[in-house]
Design a protein around this motif. Structure first.
Motif, short mmCIF file in Angstrom:
data_model
loop_
_atom_site.label_atom_id
_atom_site.label_comp_id
_atom_site.label_asym_id
_atom_site.label_seq_id
_atom_site.Cartn_x
_atom_site.Cartn_y
_atom_site.Cartn_z
N SER A 251 0.36 -1.12 0.22
CA SER A 251 0.10 0.06 0.19
C SER A 251 1.06 0.81 -0.14
CB SER A 251 -1.15 0.11 1.49
OG SER A 251 -1.74 -1.11 1.60
N SER B 198 -5.20 6.55 -2.35
CA SER B 198 -4.22 5.55 -2.31
C SER B 198 -4.34 4.64 -3.42
CB SER B 198 -4.50 4.68 -0.42
OG SER B 198 -5.97 3.98 -1.12
N ILE C 124 -1.63 1.16 -4.68
CA ILE C 124 -1.16 -0.72 -4.46
C ILE C 124 -0.23 -0.37 -5.44
CG2 ILE C 124 -1.79 -3.23 -4.53
CD1 ILE C 124 -3.82 -2.39 -3.39
N ILE D 140 -6.39 -0.37 -0.37
CA ILE D 140 -4.79 -0.55 0.44
C ILE D 140 -5.21 -2.54 0.82
CG2 ILE D 140 -5.17 1.58 1.99
CD1 ILE D 140 -7.14 0.35 3.70
N ASP D 141 -3.99 -2.48 1.62
CA ASP D 141 -4.08 -4.01 2.26
C ASP D 141 -4.27 -4.66 1.31
OD1 ASP D 141 -3.94 -2.70 4.37
OD2 ASP D 141 -5.70 -2.61 5.10
N ALA E 110 -8.40 -6.46 -2.09
CA ALA E 110 -7.78 -5.10 -1.80
C ALA E 110 -8.93 -4.35 -0.99
CB ALA E 110 -6.70 -4.38 -2.68
#
Length: 320
Positions: free
Chosen positions: A113, A122, A124, A158-159, A175
């Motif tokens: 991230s 954000s 990736i 994110i994630d 995600a």
């Protein structure tokens, strides 16, 4: 989720070199968002933060252990300043967090991230290496860019977690979460650094962020974190399906706060190849002060996972 606003790096000075190992019980070491995978008979953990502690979340490191007591630093995987596209959004500051690894065709892929999520979306990224310890070389562009979230709507990229499904050989990236709390799934192209297509899935109940996929005896387990990352309601829930794409059957919470250890989450599952024992690797707060937001640092812990005869994951007891 602004994980990067606290000292998320691994601050044990003894882990600053690749030749020093330290003995650890739960918690294993300071850190957050651990992605764990067995490589041979060695458990590797890829957490937020760099080797020896990175207070600005500007790099990633990895750690490995053969006995879950003695941990060895594997050095630096990639640095923020080597990611050329990172400043293209015009934001003044950027942070790296929540790494995840996957392997296919003899190569290793590091997904991560890039924030902040406001004033810009954000993103990736993904980097490639010939070895799990790297060095990793960024693919040259964002793999996925999120949307600005307003009034709970939008998508925060994110994630990431990439799962390679053994029966089909297809790679899926899970995600999303936090602001908007939306899960999205993408099938990757064979090169693992490009999105082939998005696959529509339902966001399971109690989903906030940190999705993880594992398979056991033909059942696919989608687990994820729920609640506030810096509060006592942070916890791990899961759903099951007959495929890595659902439809999900929500099964409940399996890892929650107790009287001493608070906010367990952003976890991963790994199976010990020697014993067959499944493990959950996660972060938690040890005796934090106050209710929320917690202050201090999160710790990485490892605990055993037990399954019922019908495949349910039994509630996980945190240990020292």
């Amino acid at each position: 989720m602004k994980r990067f606003l606290i000292a998320a790096g691994l601050a044990l000075a003894a882990l600053t070199t690749t030749t020093t190992a330290v003995r650890a019980d739960n918690p294993q070491f300071q850190g957050a968002d651990p992605h764990a995978v067995y490589i041979g008979n060695e458990l590797w953990v890829f957490p937020t933060g760099g080797p020896g502690g990175s207070w600005e979340a500007d790099r990633f490191g990895a750690f490995s252990s053969t006995d879950r007591k003695h941990w060895q630093s594997r050095g630096e995987l990639i640095r923020r300043d080597s990611i050329k596209w990172i400043a293209d959004d015009g934001a003044k500051e950027h942070f790296l967090w929540a790494p995840a690894v996957a392997t296919k065709g003899g190569k290793w892929y590091l997904y991560y991230s890039v924030g902040p999520q406001n004033p810009t979306p954000s993103r990736i990224g993904v980097a490639v290496a010939a070895r799990p310890e790297g060095p990793y070389v960024d693919s040259g562009k964002p793999l996925l860019t999120g949307e600005l979230v307003k009034d709970g709507r939008g998508f925060e990229a994110i994630d990431p977690m990439t799962y390679v499904d053994a029966p089909s050989g297809k790679a899926y990236m899970y995600a999303g979460g936090s602001a908007g709390a939306k899960l999205r799934v993408f099938q990757l192209t064979p090169d693992m650094v490009t999105i082939d297509r998005e696959i529509a899935v339902a966001t399971p109940p109690q989903f906030t962020e940190g999705a993880f996929m594992h398979e056991r005896r033909g059942t696919y387990y989608l687990s994820y974190s729920h609640g506030h990352w810096n509060g006592p309601d942070y916890s791990v829930h899961y759903a099951t399906a007959s495929s890595p794409l659902g439809p999900w059957r929500y099964r409940g919470a399996i890892l929650t706060s107790d009287s001493k250890r608070k906010g367990p989450g952003h976890h991963s599952f790994a199976r010990d190849p020697k014993t067959g024992q499944w493990l959950i690797v996660y972060h938690r707060w040890e005796n934090p002060q106050g209710s929320m937001p917690f202050k201090g640092e999160r710790q990485v812990a490892v605990d055993r996972v037990r399954y019922a005869a019908d495949g349910r994951i039994l509630p996980i007891r945190m240990t020292d």
